[in-house]
Design an enzyme around this catalytic site. Structure first.
Site, PDB file in Angstrom:
ATOM      1  N   GLU A 294       1.198  -1.590   0.463  1.00  0.00           N
ATOM      2  CA  GLU A 294      -0.021   0.119  -0.007  1.00  0.00           C
ATOM      3  C   GLU A 294       0.654   1.078   0.486  1.00  0.00           C
ATOM      4  OE1 GLU A 294      -3.246  -0.791   1.175  1.00  0.00           O
ATOM      5  OE2 GLU A 294      -2.874  -2.517   1.560  1.00  0.00           O
ATOM      6  N   CYS A 328      -2.657   8.923   3.623  1.00  0.00           N
ATOM      7  CA  CYS A 328      -2.394   8.766   2.443  1.00  0.00           C
ATOM      8  C   CYS A 328      -3.388   9.119   1.914  1.00  0.00           C
ATOM      9  CB  CYS A 328      -2.114   7.090   2.585  1.00  0.00           C
ATOM     10  SG  CYS A 328      -3.145   5.951   3.038  1.00  0.00           S
TER      11      CYS A 328
HETATM   12  P1  NDP Z   1       8.731   4.719   4.176  1.00  0.00           P
HETATM   13  O1  NDP Z   1       8.065   4.334   2.625  1.00  0.00           O
HETATM   14  O2  NDP Z   1       9.657   5.194   4.627  1.00  0.00           O
HETATM   15  O3  NDP Z   1       8.308   3.736   5.326  1.00  0.00           O
HETATM   16  C1  NDP Z   1       7.617   2.796   5.698  1.00  0.00           C
HETATM   17  C2  NDP Z   1       8.235   1.122   6.591  1.00  0.00           C
HETATM   18  O4  NDP Z   1       9.345   0.994   5.441  1.00  0.00           O
HETATM   19  C3  NDP Z   1       8.512   1.593   7.506  1.00  0.00           C
HETATM   20  O5  NDP Z   1       8.986   1.061   8.792  1.00  0.00           O
HETATM   21  C4  NDP Z   1      10.362   2.191   6.761  1.00  0.00           C
HETATM   22  O6  NDP Z   1      11.767   1.836   8.265  1.00  0.00           O
HETATM   23  C5  NDP Z   1      10.331   1.100   6.291  1.00  0.00           C
HETATM   24  N1  NDP Z   1      11.403   1.399   5.585  1.00  0.00           N
HETATM   25  C6  NDP Z   1      12.604   2.232   5.064  1.00  0.00           C
HETATM   26  N2  NDP Z   1      13.467   1.632   4.522  1.00  0.00           N
HETATM   27  C7  NDP Z   1      12.917   0.343   4.040  1.00  0.00           C
HETATM   28  C8  NDP Z   1      13.880  -0.552   3.274  1.00  0.00           C
HETATM   29  N3  NDP Z   1      14.958  -0.485   2.511  1.00  0.00           N
HETATM   30  N4  NDP Z   1      13.131  -2.035   3.410  1.00  0.00           N
HETATM   31  C9  NDP Z   1      12.127  -2.235   3.739  1.00  0.00           C
HETATM   32  N5  NDP Z   1      11.615  -1.957   4.321  1.00  0.00           N
HETATM   33  C10 NDP Z   1      11.544  -0.444   4.757  1.00  0.00           C
HETATM   34  O7  NDP Z   1       7.286   5.651   4.584  1.00  0.00           O
HETATM   35  P2  NDP Z   1       6.322   6.476   6.071  1.00  0.00           P
HETATM   36  O8  NDP Z   1       7.022   5.595   7.025  1.00  0.00           O
HETATM   37  O9  NDP Z   1       6.865   7.807   5.510  1.00  0.00           O
HETATM   38  O10 NDP Z   1       4.975   6.740   5.597  1.00  0.00           O
HETATM   39  C11 NDP Z   1       4.011   7.544   4.799  1.00  0.00           C
HETATM   40  C12 NDP Z   1       4.042   6.784   3.628  1.00  0.00           C
HETATM   41  O11 NDP Z   1       2.615   6.410   3.573  1.00  0.00           O
HETATM   42  C13 NDP Z   1       3.062   8.163   2.485  1.00  0.00           C
HETATM   43  O12 NDP Z   1       3.168   7.799   0.858  1.00  0.00           O
HETATM   44  C14 NDP Z   1       1.858   7.241   2.245  1.00  0.00           C
HETATM   45  O13 NDP Z   1       1.239   7.588   1.490  1.00  0.00           O
HETATM   46  C15 NDP Z   1       2.011   5.826   2.533  1.00  0.00           C
HETATM   47  N6  NDP Z   1       0.581   5.279   3.060  1.00  0.00           N
HETATM   48  C16 NDP Z   1      -0.320   4.363   2.566  1.00  0.00           C
HETATM   49  C17 NDP Z   1      -1.385   3.772   2.727  1.00  0.00           C
HETATM   50  C18 NDP Z   1      -2.048   2.975   1.207  1.00  0.00           C
HETATM   51  O14 NDP Z   1      -3.209   2.424   2.366  1.00  0.00           O
HETATM   52  N7  NDP Z   1      -2.312   3.295   0.468  1.00  0.00           N
HETATM   53  C19 NDP Z   1      -2.171   4.359   4.505  1.00  0.00           C
HETATM   54  C20 NDP Z   1      -0.965   5.099   4.983  1.00  0.00           C
HETATM   55  C21 NDP Z   1       0.257   5.056   4.518  1.00  0.00           C
HETATM   56  P3  NDP Z   1      11.411   2.982   9.071  1.00  0.00           P
HETATM   57  O15 NDP Z   1      11.159   3.838   9.761  1.00  0.00           O
HETATM   58  O16 NDP Z   1      12.803   2.904  10.235  1.00  0.00           O
HETATM   59  O17 NDP Z   1      12.848   3.985   7.477  1.00  0.00           O
END
Ligand code: NDP
Length: 525
Positions: A294, A328
Site C-alpha cells: 500500500e 495517504c
Molecule cells: P516509508 O516508506 O519511509 O517507511 C515505511 C516503512 O518502511 C517504515 O517501517 C520504514 O522503516 C520501512 N523501510 C524503510 N526503508 C526500507 C527498506 N529498504 N526496506 C524495507 N523497509 C523499509 O513511509 P512512511 O513511514 O514515511 O509513511 C508514509 C507513506 O506511507 C506515505 O507515502 C503514505 O502515502 C503511505 N501510506 C499509504 C497508505 C495506503 O493505504 N496506501 C496508508 C498509509 C500510508 P523506518 O521507519 O525504520 O525507516
C-alpha cells in the site's frame, strides 16, 4: 477446519464508535491517560525474537514531535543477523501456528479487541504523544485497530467454513484456504496502531507467522500493540518484534529465502524497492514471494460549479489538514470549476485561518505537529517550490512552538503538471487547480501516477455518474470528504502507484494472506 455446525457464533461486525470528547467524563479519562502515559516516558522496550526478549547495546529512541526533547521510548537496534534469526525462528514457529484451528486464532483477535477497548484512552494518549495526533485523530486510529481485529476475526471464520465448489459425480471434492508461511510486516508511522495491527493480525489470523518491523518514528505504539497481542493469546514465537532502521534490516527481511510474503504500507520509493527485491529469487527460495504493497497518494477533490460550496469547503479543509495532511488519503489537490473558483478559494482560506496549530495533547488544537524534523524539512522545501509554482494564499511556513509545527498552507493557481500537483508531499499543503469544466476536472484528477482516494462535490447526478465511471481511484467519495474510510464499509486501497490494488478492511483482504488448496477424492465410478 470449522464446519457450519462447529462455527462459533459471533455477532455481525459493527464499527467501533468514536469517543465523544464533548462529554466531561471522556475528557477527564483522556487527561488522566495523558498523565499516565507521560509518567512512562523513556521506558525501554525489548525486541522479541523466537519468543525471547532481546536487547542490544546500541539503542534507538522515539520522541514527541510536539516537544522533541521528550523521549517517549527507548528501543533496541536490530542487526542484520537478528533479522535473519527472526525470519528463521518465524519459519520454525509456522509449523505449529498453522495447525492452530482458525476459531482459536480468531478468538485471539477478538480478545485483542476487548483489551484495546479497555485501554482505549491509554492507546489514544500514546498515539497523541508519539505520532502527534490530536485527540479525535488518535481515537480514530485506535477505533480502526479494534475494527481490524473484529473484522478479520470474522472474516477468518467465514473463510475457514465450507467453500463452494461444483460437485463432481463419483468424487468428494472440496477447497480449503491454507496459510502461506512467514510474513514480513512493515508499517508506516502515520497510522501507528491501525496499520501495524491490521497487517499483523490479518497475517496471524490466517495462520502465518510474522516478523513485525515497526516504523522508526512510532515504535512505542507498535510495542504496546504487540503486548496486547501476546496478552490476547498470540504466541510470542508466532509474532517477532524487531526494531531497527528500515534501511539496515528491511532488505535482509525482504530477501531472506524463508520469507514467503511482505506486507508493506509506506512510500512509493520503498514499496517499489521491496517489489523489486522480492521479485528476485535467491538460493534456497522455494516460492514466488507475494507482496501486498500500500503506497502513496496524490488525492484530489473536484469542486463543481453545481456543488454546495460550503460543504465542499468543509470537506476539502478537513481532508487536507486533518492530521496535518499526513494521511495517504489526504486531499492535496482541490480541482475547482473556474465558475466558482475565486469564491471557493476564499471559503477555504477563511476556514484555514481558523485552524489552531500546536501541541497535539492540547484538545484546542485542530492541527498538531508533523511527525519529524526530516518530514518538516521536506514539507517546507515543497512549500518553497509551491510559492514559485503558484500563488500562496494562506500559510507558507512554520507555526510557532518548539515542535515540528507547519502552518496549513494553500497555494492557488497551480498548473496540473506542476511538481506540487504531482508529487506526494505528505504534509498540510493544498494545491488549488482551476478547471475549465467538469470533463477537464476529471482529466486533471486522473493525471498523476497515483490512484488512491478522490472526491467529487456536485448536485448534478449526471456528473456524479460520470465520475463513478472515469475517476480512477480505489476509494471514490461523492459529496463527502476523501479521508476517514471505515473498516467494512469502505474497503481501502488504491490503484496504479498507490499499491497492489489490495483492499484493507474488505472481504477480499485475507485472501492475500492465504492460498487455496483443492482436494478431490474418487469415491465411486
Ligand atoms: P516509508 O516508506 O519511509 O517507511 C515505511 C516503512 O518502511 C517504515 O517501517 C520504514 O522503516 C520501512 N523501510 C524503510 N526503508 C526500507 C527498506 N529498504 N526496506 C524495507 N523497509 C523499509 O513511509 P512512511 O513511514 O514515511 O509513511 C508514509 C507513506 O506511507 C506515505 O507515502 C503514505 O502515502 C503511505 N501510506 C499509504 C497508505 C495506503 O493505504 N496506501 C496508508 C498509509 C500510508 P523506518 O521507519 O525504520 O525507516
Amino acid at each position: 477446519m470449522a464446519t457450519a455446525e462447529t462455527k462459533p457464533h459471533v455477532a455481525e461486525f459493527t464499527n467501533e464508535p468514536f469517543v465523544d470528547f464533548s462529554k466531561p467524563e471522556n475528557r477527564k479519562a483522556m487527561e488522566e491517560a495523558l498523565k499516565k502515559v507521560a509518567s512512562e516516558f523513556g521506558r525501554e522496550y525489548p525486541m522479541y525474537i523466537a519468543g525471547q526478549k532481546v536487547t542490544t547495546s546500541e539503542k534507538r529512541t522515539s520522541t514527541n514531535p510536539s516537544h522533541p526533547s521528550q523521549v517517549i521510548g527507548v528501543f533496541q537496534s536490530a542487526t542484520a543477523e537478528m533479522a535473519v534469526q527472526a525470519v528463521e525462528a518465524a519459519n520454525k514457529a509456522f509449523e505449529s501456528w498453522k495447525r492452530v484451528p482458525a476459531e482459536e486464532r480468531a478468538a485471539c483477535l477478538f480478545r485483542a479487541a476487548k483489551i484495546l477497548r479497555q485501554r482505549k484512552f491509554e492507546m489514544n494518549a500514546l498515539i497523541c504523544y508519539e505520532a502527534g495526533k490530536t485527540w479525535p485523530e488518535a481515537d480514530a486510529d485506535t477505533a480502526e485497530t479494534i475494527d481490524f481485529c473484529e473484522f478479520y476475526g470474522r472474516e477468518m471464520l467465514r473463510l475457514a467454513g465450507p467453500q463452494k465448489v461444483t460437485p463432481m459425480k463419483g468424487e468428494k471434492n472440496y477447497l480449503v484456504y491454507i496459510p502461506l508461511g512467514v510474513g514480513v510486516v512493515i508499517p508506516p508511522w502515520n497510522f501507528p496502531a491501525a496499520i501495524a495491527a491490521g497487517m499483523t493480525m490479518a497475517s496471524l489470523v490466517t495462520g502465518n507467522t510474522v516478523v513485525l518491523k515497526p516504523a522508526g518514528d512510532t515504535p512505542t505504539v507498535a510495542a504496546k500493540f504487540v503486548e496486547v497481542a501476546y496478552e490476547a493469546g498470540i504466541p510470542k514465537e508466532a509474532l517477532s518484534f524487531l526494531t531497527g532502521s528500515g534501511s539496515t534490516v528491511g532488505d535482509v527481511l525482504v530477501q531472506h529465502p524463508k520469507t514467503r510474503y511482505v506486507a508493506f504500507t509506506g512510500s512509493k520509493e520503498v514499496g517499489l524497492r521491496i517489489s523489486e527485491l522480492a521479485g528476485k529469487a535467491v538460493p534456497g527460495q522455494m516460492w514466488i514471494k507475494r507482496t501486498v504493497l500500500e503506497m502513496g497518494g496524490k488525492d484530489s477533490i473536484i469542486v463543481d460549479e453545481e456543488a454546495d460550496l460550503d460543504s465542499a469547503a468543509d470537506g476539502v479543509v478537513q481532508s487536507a489538514f486533518g492530521y496535518q495532511g499526513q494521511k495517504c488519503s489526504a486531499c492535496s489537490r482541490a480541482i475547482v470549476s473556474e465558475k466558482v473558483y475565486d469564491t471557493f478559494v476564499q471559503k477555504i482560506v477563511d476556514r484555514a485561518k481558523k485552524i489552531a496549530v500546536g501541541p497535539s495533547e492540547d484538545p484546542n488544537n485542530y492541527m498538531g505537529p508533523v511527525v519529524s524534523k526530516a518530514a518538516m524539512k521536506t514539507i517546507l522545501d515543497y512549500i518553497e517550490v509551491g510559492k514559485r509554482e503558484g500563488r500562496l494564499v494562506h500559510g507558507g511556513g512554520r507555526a510557532p512552538g518548539d515542535g515540528y509545527f507547519v502552518q496549513p498552507t494553500i497555494i492557488a493557481d497551480v498548473d496540473p503538471r506542476a511538481r506540487i500537483s504531482q508529487e506526494e508531499i505528505f504534509g498540510p499543503v493544498l494545491a488549488v487547480i482551476k478547471a475549465r469544466n467538469f470533463d477537464n476536472a476529471l482529466e486533471i484528477a486522473n493525471n498523476t501516477e497515483f490512484g488512491l482516494t478522490g472526491a467529487v462535490y456536485s448536485r448534478n447526478p449526471a456528473k456524479l455518474e460520470k465520475a463513478q465511471e472515469t475517476f480512477h481511484v480505489g476509494n471514490l467519495y461523492l459529496n463527502r470528504k476523501c479521508t476517514g474510510a471505515m473498516v467494512g464499509a469502505h474497503p481501502f486501497g488504491g490503484f496504479n502507484m498507490s499499491g497492489t490494488d489490495s483492499k484493507t478492511g474488505g472481504r477480499d483482504y485475507l485472501l492475500l494472506f492465504l492460498q487455496a488448496k483443492t482436494v478431490a477424492e474418487k469415491v465411486s465410478n
